[in-house]
Design an enzyme around this catalytic site. Structure first.
Site, PDB file in Angstrom:
ATOM      1  N   CYS A  73       0.828  -1.160  -0.030  1.00  0.00           N
ATOM      2  CA  CYS A  73      -0.106   0.003  -0.154  1.00  0.00           C
ATOM      3  C   CYS A  73       0.715   1.289   0.004  1.00  0.00           C
ATOM      4  CB  CYS A  73      -0.848   0.211   1.235  1.00  0.00           C
ATOM      5  SG  CYS A  73      -2.282  -1.439   1.239  1.00  0.00           S
ATOM      6  N   GLU A  75       0.654   3.919   1.803  1.00  0.00           N
ATOM      7  CA  GLU A  75       0.969   4.399   3.461  1.00  0.00           C
ATOM      8  C   GLU A  75       2.216   3.639   3.964  1.00  0.00           C
ATOM      9  OE1 GLU A  75      -1.812   3.518   2.034  1.00  0.00           O
ATOM     10  OE2 GLU A  75      -3.749   4.387   2.892  1.00  0.00           O
TER      11      GLU A  75
HETATM   12  N1  THU Z   1      -4.354   0.427  -1.146  1.00  0.00           N
HETATM   13  C1  THU Z   1      -3.532   1.240  -0.546  1.00  0.00           C
HETATM   14  O1  THU Z   1      -2.540   1.774  -1.035  1.00  0.00           O
HETATM   15  N2  THU Z   1      -3.680   1.798   0.878  1.00  0.00           N
HETATM   16  C2  THU Z   1      -5.030   1.303   1.524  1.00  0.00           C
HETATM   17  O2  THU Z   1      -4.997   1.671   2.312  1.00  0.00           O
HETATM   18  C3  THU Z   1      -5.825   0.432   0.980  1.00  0.00           C
HETATM   19  C4  THU Z   1      -5.470   0.147  -0.389  1.00  0.00           C
HETATM   20  C5  THU Z   1      -3.848  -0.160  -2.253  1.00  0.00           C
HETATM   21  C6  THU Z   1      -3.479  -1.664  -2.320  1.00  0.00           C
HETATM   22  C7  THU Z   1      -3.860  -2.031  -3.742  1.00  0.00           C
HETATM   23  O3  THU Z   1      -2.673  -1.983  -4.466  1.00  0.00           O
HETATM   24  C8  THU Z   1      -4.972  -1.562  -4.130  1.00  0.00           C
HETATM   25  O4  THU Z   1      -4.991  -0.165  -3.278  1.00  0.00           O
HETATM   26  C9  THU Z   1      -6.421  -2.127  -4.025  1.00  0.00           C
HETATM   27  O5  THU Z   1      -6.491  -2.580  -2.575  1.00  0.00           O
END
Ligand code: THU
Length: 160
Positions: A73, A75
């Protein structure tokens, strides 16, 4: 048996324009970071920007993988980057923005559970709260005064 009540307070801003100028700048950094997301599988791009107490802004975006669980992710990309580059700096604020390629994301998108746990570690480490602002592609922005607010009854080092 007794009941305990855990309350969280959030602040909701109508749009980016309602933010103070320094937070708006941080969110603009997150929006810019979102463009570097590598999200060919989910088509959901997320950008994060951190402001540190040394004045630096550190960014991250989600990075996916054909082996889905190997992706990361936005974050966590950002906080681990900050931890690696400025190990002694404290994270003051995190701004997050997410946009789907399938639909207009107008709801604020909060950090996922795994990211909450990961951000929490840094709040514990630095003994100071991290303000979190999150939004979609446009529309409302939600502010949490700390990560702890988003993760009540947290698991931390005190249990080890
Ligand atoms: N994702 C994030 O980058 N941060 C989050 O808090 C939620 C999900 C990303 C992970 C994945 O690449 C995409 O969003 C779909 O879940």
């Amino acid at each position: 048996m007794k009941e305990i009540k855990v309350e969280s307070i959030f602040h909701v801003y109508d749009s980016l324009e309602e933010l103070s100028s320094d937070i708006k700048i941080l969110m603009i950094n997150a929006i810019e970071a979102r463009k570097s997301a590598y999200a060919p599988y989910s088509k959901f791009k997320v950008g994060a920007a951190l402001r540190l107490d040394n004045g630096e802004i550190v960014i991250g975006s989600n990075q996916e993988n054909a082996s889905y669980p190997s992706g990361l992710c936005a974050e966590r990309t950002a906080i681990y980057y900050a931890g690696a580059k400025y190990p002694n700096a404290k994270i003051q604020v995190m701004a997050i923005t997410a946009a789907s390629q399938n639909q207009k994301t107008t709801n604020p998108i909060p950090p996922c559970g795994a990211c909450r746990q990961a951000i929490s570690e840094y709040e514990v480490k630095q003994e100071a709260p991290i303000e979190i602002y999150f939004m979609g592609e446009e529309g409302k922005v939600i502010k949490s005064n700390s990560l702890a607010n988003l993760l009540p009854l947290v698991f931390d080092k005190s249990a080890l």
